[in-house]
Motif scaffolding. Structure first.
Motif, short mmCIF file in Angstrom:
data_model
loop_
_atom_site.label_atom_id
_atom_site.label_comp_id
_atom_site.label_asym_id
_atom_site.label_seq_id
_atom_site.Cartn_x
_atom_site.Cartn_y
_atom_site.Cartn_z
N ALA A 1 31.89 25.31 37.41
CA ALA A 1 32.45 25.74 36.12
C ALA A 1 33.68 26.63 36.33
O ALA A 1 34.65 26.56 35.56
N VAL A 2 33.67 27.44 37.36
CA VAL A 2 34.86 28.26 37.68
C VAL A 2 36.02 27.35 38.04
O VAL A 2 37.15 27.49 37.55
N ASN A 3 35.75 26.37 38.91
CA ASN A 3 36.81 25.43 39.33
C ASN A 3 37.37 24.66 38.13
O ASN A 3 38.58 24.43 38.03
N GLN A 4 36.47 24.25 37.23
CA GLN A 4 36.85 23.38 36.11
C GLN A 4 37.20 24.17 34.84
O GLN A 4 37.35 23.57 33.78
N GLU B 1 39.43 44.45 61.24
CA GLU B 1 38.85 43.25 60.65
C GLU B 1 39.36 43.13 59.21
O GLU B 1 39.50 44.13 58.51
N MET B 2 39.60 41.91 58.77
CA MET B 2 40.22 41.68 57.47
C MET B 2 39.20 41.29 56.41
O MET B 2 38.28 40.53 56.68
N MET B 3 39.45 41.79 55.20
CA MET B 3 38.63 41.41 54.05
C MET B 3 39.58 41.02 52.92
O MET B 3 40.54 41.74 52.66
N ASP B 4 39.33 39.91 52.29
CA ASP B 4 40.19 39.41 51.22
C ASP B 4 39.46 39.50 49.88
O ASP B 4 38.26 39.22 49.81
N VAL B 5 40.20 39.82 48.84
CA VAL B 5 39.68 39.72 47.48
C VAL B 5 40.58 38.75 46.71
O VAL B 5 41.80 38.92 46.69
N TRP B 6 39.98 37.71 46.14
CA TRP B 6 40.72 36.72 45.34
C TRP B 6 40.16 36.73 43.92
O TRP B 6 38.94 36.91 43.73
N ALA B 7 41.02 36.50 42.93
CA ALA B 7 40.57 36.53 41.53
C ALA B 7 41.13 35.34 40.75
O ALA B 7 42.26 34.91 40.98
N LYS B 8 40.31 34.83 39.83
CA LYS B 8 40.73 33.70 38.97
C LYS B 8 40.36 34.03 37.53
O LYS B 8 39.18 34.05 37.18
N ALA C 1 38.89 31.24 30.95
CA ALA C 1 39.25 31.05 29.54
C ALA C 1 38.53 32.02 28.61
O ALA C 1 39.07 32.40 27.56
N ASP C 2 37.32 32.45 28.95
CA ASP C 2 36.56 33.31 28.03
C ASP C 2 36.89 34.80 28.22
O ASP C 2 36.20 35.66 27.67
N GLY C 3 37.93 35.11 28.98
CA GLY C 3 38.34 36.51 29.16
C GLY C 3 37.66 37.18 30.34
O GLY C 3 37.98 38.33 30.67
N SER C 4 36.74 36.48 30.98
CA SER C 4 36.13 37.06 32.18
C SER C 4 36.98 36.68 33.40
O SER C 4 37.94 35.92 33.29
N ILE C 5 36.61 37.23 34.54
CA ILE C 5 37.37 36.98 35.77
C ILE C 5 36.38 36.61 36.87
O ILE C 5 35.39 37.32 37.09
N ALA C 6 36.64 35.49 37.55
CA ALA C 6 35.84 35.15 38.74
C ALA C 6 36.52 35.81 39.94
O ALA C 6 37.75 35.75 40.07
N HIS D 1 32.45 36.32 57.97
CA HIS D 1 32.82 34.98 57.48
C HIS D 1 32.09 34.59 56.19
O HIS D 1 32.28 33.48 55.70
N ASP D 2 31.27 35.48 55.67
CA ASP D 2 30.54 35.15 54.44
C ASP D 2 31.32 35.70 53.24
O ASP D 2 32.40 36.31 53.39
N SER D 3 30.77 35.52 52.06
CA SER D 3 31.48 35.92 50.84
C SER D 3 30.50 36.05 49.70
O SER D 3 29.37 35.55 49.78
N LEU D 4 30.96 36.71 48.65
CA LEU D 4 30.20 36.76 47.41
C LEU D 4 31.16 36.38 46.29
O LEU D 4 32.28 36.89 46.23
N ILE D 5 30.74 35.45 45.46
CA ILE D 5 31.58 35.08 44.31
C ILE D 5 30.87 35.63 43.07
O ILE D 5 29.70 35.32 42.83
N ILE D 6 31.60 36.45 42.31
CA ILE D 6 31.01 37.07 41.13
C ILE D 6 31.87 36.79 39.90
O ILE D 6 33.03 36.40 40.02
N LYS D 7 31.24 37.00 38.75
CA LYS D 7 31.99 36.89 37.49
C LYS D 7 31.95 38.28 36.86
O LYS D 7 30.88 38.88 36.74
N ILE D 8 33.12 38.75 36.46
CA ILE D 8 33.23 40.07 35.86
C ILE D 8 33.54 39.88 34.38
O ILE D 8 34.59 39.33 34.02
N THR D 9 32.62 40.30 33.55
CA THR D 9 32.81 40.08 32.11
C THR D 9 32.98 41.42 31.40
O THR D 9 32.02 42.20 31.28
N PRO D 10 34.21 41.75 30.96
CA PRO D 10 34.46 43.01 30.27
C PRO D 10 33.63 43.09 28.98
O PRO D 10 33.52 42.12 28.23
N GLN D 11 33.01 44.26 28.76
CA GLN D 11 32.20 44.48 27.55
C GLN D 11 33.06 45.18 26.51
O GLN D 11 33.98 45.90 26.85
N ASN D 12 32.67 45.01 25.24
CA ASN D 12 33.46 45.66 24.20
C ASN D 12 33.07 47.12 24.04
O ASN D 12 31.98 47.50 24.35
#
Ligand code: GLA
Length: 376
Positions: free
Chosen positions: A275-278, A296-303, A306-311, A365-376
């Motif tokens: 669903a994140v990809n699509q 050692e390197m750590m990367d943070v990526w964000a996408k 449409a609903d105002g949240s961020i993966a 080499h592992d990762s965590l993918i999360i969804k951040i949903t801002p609250q009102n």
């Protein structure tokens, strides 16, 4: 309108290469799309890569290798359609394909019409044996125009390995996706290079109708097949899929879909990651930042979604130790005091409401993918 979200499917190259592509493999892969739940998850295109062709044209037209495809190509396209799937094929902008089969240079209109006659839905168009002094954008435009002239909607996948900055011109030639790099291999080194390094800064060029393509997935290959290069660990395959989903990359499966490992099933069929990809907003993820700790390197990526949240993906690219990877609201453009609910997208688990920042401990080499949903 094609490719309003990143195309999803399977391509024969990563596993079957030039040697092992046969009609049986393709037919059984179509069956596996149904029995394994790939179709229900959104995977749609079954694409045959190089070496489907005979060595010579007949009456100026491309024709198939009779040993590999005894009944020709159209019956396979028909079979895919009968299962509610789409069928793709491969050709090359040069005089020959990379495997030395006839290329489409100078035959663009004839070949596009042949593909349309066979009811092909997808063309991967490669860049071997392009004559000296030819101009890649012009050659890709010729095929793009030829495809359009057939009147059949054919998804146009441009593969010139990122050599002439296709992200700047491929969409204008009619391209719906374009490779940004050379070929992927089944190794962490390749994922680091092609996925993490070479996608930095490419996000402004992707969106509904046209996508950057960091090449096909190697998940589930486990060191076997045509692009074998030692294989990846479970954590590395997890990071690979997570990153491709954040990148809004086409999700073209490269393993043998008839015999998927439990891990391949678990990753490739994860509905939250897909669903994140699509996501209909069609934003490609970007690198928010990189943290270095003890070399050692750590990367943070964000996408943005449409609903105002961020993966968001927290990736430990280091080789030796588990790291605490922090991510601040500020870096994502959120106000520090804004409460945000966090979901683990791999599991669906609710990780609670947080303000200001979030961190997670991630193994090498592992990762965590999360969804951040801002609250009102
Ligand atoms: C090139 C492409 C690969 C594959 C082969 C087939 O190397 O980049 O993806 O299509 O050709 O010959």
């Amino acid at each position: 309108m094609l490719a309003q979200t990143p195309p999803m499917g399977w391509n024969s190259w990563n596993t079957f290469g030039w040697k092992d592509l046969h009609a049986d493999v393709v037919q059984e892969t179509i069956d596996a799309f149904i029995s394994e739940g790939l179709k229900d998850a959104g995977y749609e295109y079954v694409v045959i890569d190089d070496t489907w062709q005979a060595n010579d044209r007949v009456d100026g037209k491309l024709t198939w290798d009779e040993d590999r495809f005894p009944n020709g190509i159209k019956p396979l396209a028909d079979y895919a359609h009968s299962k509610g799937l789409k069928f793709g094929i491969y050709s090359c902008a040069g005089t020959h394909t990379c495997a030395g089969k006839p290329g489409s240079f100078g035959y663009e209109e004839i070949d596009a019409q042949t593909f349309a006659d066979w009811e092909v839905d997808f063309l991967k168009y490669d860049a071997c044996y392009i004559p000296a002094n030819s101009h890649n954008p012009t050659l890709y435009k010729r095929m793009g125009q030829a495809l359009r002239a057939t009147g059949r909607p054919i998804l146009y996948s441009i593969c010139e390995w990122g050599n002439h900055q296709p992200w700047e011109w491929a969409a204008e030639t009619g391209g719906h996706m374009w490779r940004t790099t050379g070929d992927i291999e089944d190794s962490w080194k390749s994922i680091l290079e092609i996925g993490f390094r070479k996608q930095i800064g490419k996000h402004p060029y992707a969106g509904p109708g046209g996508w950057n393509d960091p090449d096909m997935l190697v998940i589930g290959m486990h060191g076997k097949g045509n692009v074998a290069a030692g294989g990846c660990t479970d954590a590395e395959y997890r990071s690979h899929f997570g990153l491709w989903c954040l990148l809004a990359a086409p999700l073209m499966i490269g393993c043998d879909a008839r015999h998927m490992s439990p891990l391949a099933r678990e990753l490739l069929l994860n509905p939250r990651l897909i669903a994140v990809n699509q996501d209909p907003l069609g934003r490609q993820g970007y690198r928010v930042g990189q943290v270095e700790y003890a070399w050692e390197m750590m990367d943070v990526w964000a996408k943005p979604l449409a609903d105002g949240s961020i993966a968001v993906g927290l990736f430990n690219l280091g080789d030796t130790r588990t790291q605490k990877i922090p991510m601040s609201w500020e870096a994502l453009g959120l106000h520090d005091r804004r409460p945000c609910q966090i979901t683990n997208l791999w599991t669906g688990d609710d990780l609670g409401v947080h303000t200001r920042s979030f961190f997670a401990e991630i193994a090498p080499h592992d990762s965590l993918i999360i969804k951040i949903t801002p609250q009102n």
